[in-house]
Design an enzyme around this catalytic site. Sequence first.
Site, mmCIF file in Angstrom:
data_model
loop_
_atom_site.group_PDB
_atom_site.id
_atom_site.type_symbol
_atom_site.label_atom_id
_atom_site.label_comp_id
_atom_site.label_asym_id
_atom_site.label_seq_id
_atom_site.Cartn_x
_atom_site.Cartn_y
_atom_site.Cartn_z
ATOM 1 N N LEU A 124 95.016 -8.243 -20.362
ATOM 2 C CA LEU A 124 93.280 -8.380 -20.172
ATOM 3 C C LEU A 124 92.670 -9.334 -20.849
ATOM 4 O O LEU A 124 91.251 -9.510 -20.745
ATOM 5 C CB LEU A 124 92.898 -6.665 -20.942
ATOM 6 C CG LEU A 124 93.410 -5.511 -20.070
ATOM 7 C CD1 LEU A 124 92.900 -4.250 -20.909
ATOM 8 C CD2 LEU A 124 92.542 -5.594 -18.526
ATOM 9 N N TYR B 34 96.297 1.393 -25.008
ATOM 10 C CA TYR B 34 94.745 1.416 -24.436
ATOM 11 C C TYR B 34 95.005 1.729 -22.952
ATOM 12 O O TYR B 34 94.312 1.764 -22.138
ATOM 13 C CB TYR B 34 94.231 0.181 -24.445
ATOM 14 C CG TYR B 34 94.860 -1.039 -24.111
ATOM 15 C CD1 TYR B 34 95.378 -1.922 -24.934
ATOM 16 C CD2 TYR B 34 94.794 -1.435 -22.852
ATOM 17 C CE1 TYR B 34 96.152 -3.157 -24.652
ATOM 18 C CE2 TYR B 34 95.459 -2.742 -22.403
ATOM 19 C CZ TYR B 34 96.311 -3.589 -23.295
ATOM 20 O OH TYR B 34 96.868 -4.576 -22.902
ATOM 21 N N LYS C 291 105.026 -14.700 -30.205
ATOM 22 C CA LYS C 291 104.267 -14.754 -31.426
ATOM 23 C C LYS C 291 104.864 -15.298 -32.683
ATOM 24 O O LYS C 291 104.486 -15.776 -33.593
ATOM 25 C CB LYS C 291 103.745 -13.325 -31.680
ATOM 26 C CG LYS C 291 102.690 -12.919 -30.689
ATOM 27 C CD LYS C 291 102.158 -11.649 -31.072
ATOM 28 C CE LYS C 291 101.208 -10.884 -29.816
ATOM 29 N NZ LYS C 291 100.550 -9.764 -30.334
ATOM 30 N N GLY D 254 107.303 -5.044 -33.507
ATOM 31 C CA GLY D 254 106.439 -5.930 -33.656
ATOM 32 C C GLY D 254 105.031 -5.488 -34.139
ATOM 33 O O GLY D 254 104.283 -6.057 -35.032
HETATM 34 P P1 ATR Z 1 106.003 -3.744 -30.074
HETATM 35 O O1 ATR Z 1 105.964 -5.167 -30.049
HETATM 36 O O2 ATR Z 1 104.938 -3.411 -29.048
HETATM 37 O O3 ATR Z 1 105.726 -2.845 -31.282
HETATM 38 P P2 ATR Z 1 108.755 -3.481 -29.981
HETATM 39 O O4 ATR Z 1 108.829 -4.222 -31.000
HETATM 40 O O5 ATR Z 1 109.720 -3.121 -28.886
HETATM 41 O O6 ATR Z 1 107.227 -3.359 -29.446
HETATM 42 O O7 ATR Z 1 108.732 -2.107 -30.749
HETATM 43 C C1 ATR Z 1 108.647 -0.647 -30.172
HETATM 44 C C2 ATR Z 1 108.490 0.698 -31.171
HETATM 45 O O8 ATR Z 1 108.647 1.847 -30.396
HETATM 46 C C3 ATR Z 1 109.801 0.666 -32.025
HETATM 47 O O9 ATR Z 1 109.469 1.221 -33.171
HETATM 48 C C4 ATR Z 1 110.732 1.526 -31.125
HETATM 49 O O10 ATR Z 1 111.642 2.228 -31.912
HETATM 50 P P3 ATR Z 1 113.253 1.624 -32.295
HETATM 51 O O11 ATR Z 1 112.983 0.777 -33.603
HETATM 52 O O12 ATR Z 1 113.989 2.745 -32.419
HETATM 53 O O13 ATR Z 1 113.357 0.722 -31.173
HETATM 54 C C5 ATR Z 1 109.795 2.682 -30.458
HETATM 55 N N1 ATR Z 1 109.946 3.256 -29.366
HETATM 56 C C6 ATR Z 1 110.118 2.621 -28.237
HETATM 57 N N2 ATR Z 1 110.519 3.525 -27.257
HETATM 58 C C7 ATR Z 1 110.958 4.619 -28.070
HETATM 59 C C8 ATR Z 1 111.069 6.055 -27.408
HETATM 60 N N3 ATR Z 1 111.408 6.313 -26.319
HETATM 61 N N4 ATR Z 1 111.075 6.833 -28.410
HETATM 62 C C9 ATR Z 1 111.011 6.752 -29.934
HETATM 63 N N5 ATR Z 1 110.672 5.531 -30.141
HETATM 64 C C10 ATR Z 1 110.447 4.348 -29.201
#
Ligand code: ATR
Length: 288
Positions: A21, A228, A71, A134
């Site tokens: 966006l 969002y 990043k 992240g």
């Molecule tokens: P971002 O940069 O948007 O934070 P990310 O680094 O991939 O994305 O992190 C996603 C977060 O959501 C992580 O904490 C992930 O948990 P893990 O550390 O176990 O990977 C969590 N997450 C993603 N899908 C999930 C799910 N289905 N159930 C529980 N936690 C989830």
Amino acid sequence: MEIRWNTKLYCLIGQPINKSLSPIIHNNIFKTLNQNSIYLAFNIEEDEIKSTIDGFKAMGVGGFNVTIPYKKSIIKYLDDISKEASIIGAVNTVKNHNGKLIGYNTDSGGFLQTFYDNNIDIKNKNILIIGAGGAAYAIASSLAMEGVNSINIANRTLENSILLERNINKINNEIMTKVVNLSLNNLNKKKMDIIINTTSLGMYPLENMAPLELNGFSSNTVVYDIIYKPCETRLIRDAKAREFKTFNGMSMLLNQAILSQNIWGNLDKKINIEIFKKIEGILPNYIE
Ligand code: ATR
């Protein structure tokens, strides 16, 4: 706005960028300010980062944003980064300062701005963060820099919670930290002031999921879901049903963009709130 020979260019780089966006937000800011600038998004590969930003330098691009997954990897190509970006270990905004590329992080400020704007003093607050990816790093770092009473982390993968906890302790060792399990049975729920969801649970296409159940929390709890899309996640709906105060990811998204514009020198901070209100009204039209 008419594009002319001297229209200033601002960009976004990342991959994928097709749902971003940022072009809508920044071009609407330029339109509102009646500024002769344009913002374009570029989907680039990791091995194209250097040539892309060399091109930006050569063309005199005013500045650019960096999104997932670059990043962190962008940092090595920049001339300098701010103290905040260095603490967080991630850059989302770059300013071209007379040919030198300086990196900043406005995700953290964008997140905190929601609390400032709503007169919520986060010092002495007990925070529960769900997730340890992240986004959780940027948010936890901003909370650690700002200073809160405690940060409790619940995440699917325990090792990631532990790494995030260490990072918080490194930034501010006066904050109490605790790794809790996802069932939250080792958390004093009544003591939590703010719950922040940083996971993708509740985000399209997982709209029917919520990262936690809200039973047992105090009625004064603030729930901040950084998702969002949709604007109202299941977590936000559950929180509203309990009459908790809620915030969605739109305010963080918009505030980080506004702070980027402040860094690029296009927007006077004094009118940030005015711009926020204006663009906030437009954005839902673009969220499919
Ligand atoms: P971002 O940069 O948007 O934070 P990310 O680094 O991939 O994305 O992190 C996603 C977060 O959501 C992580 O904490 C992930 O948990 P893990 O550390 O176990 O990977 C969590 N997450 C993603 N899908 C999930 C799910 N289905 N159930 C529980 N936690 C989830």
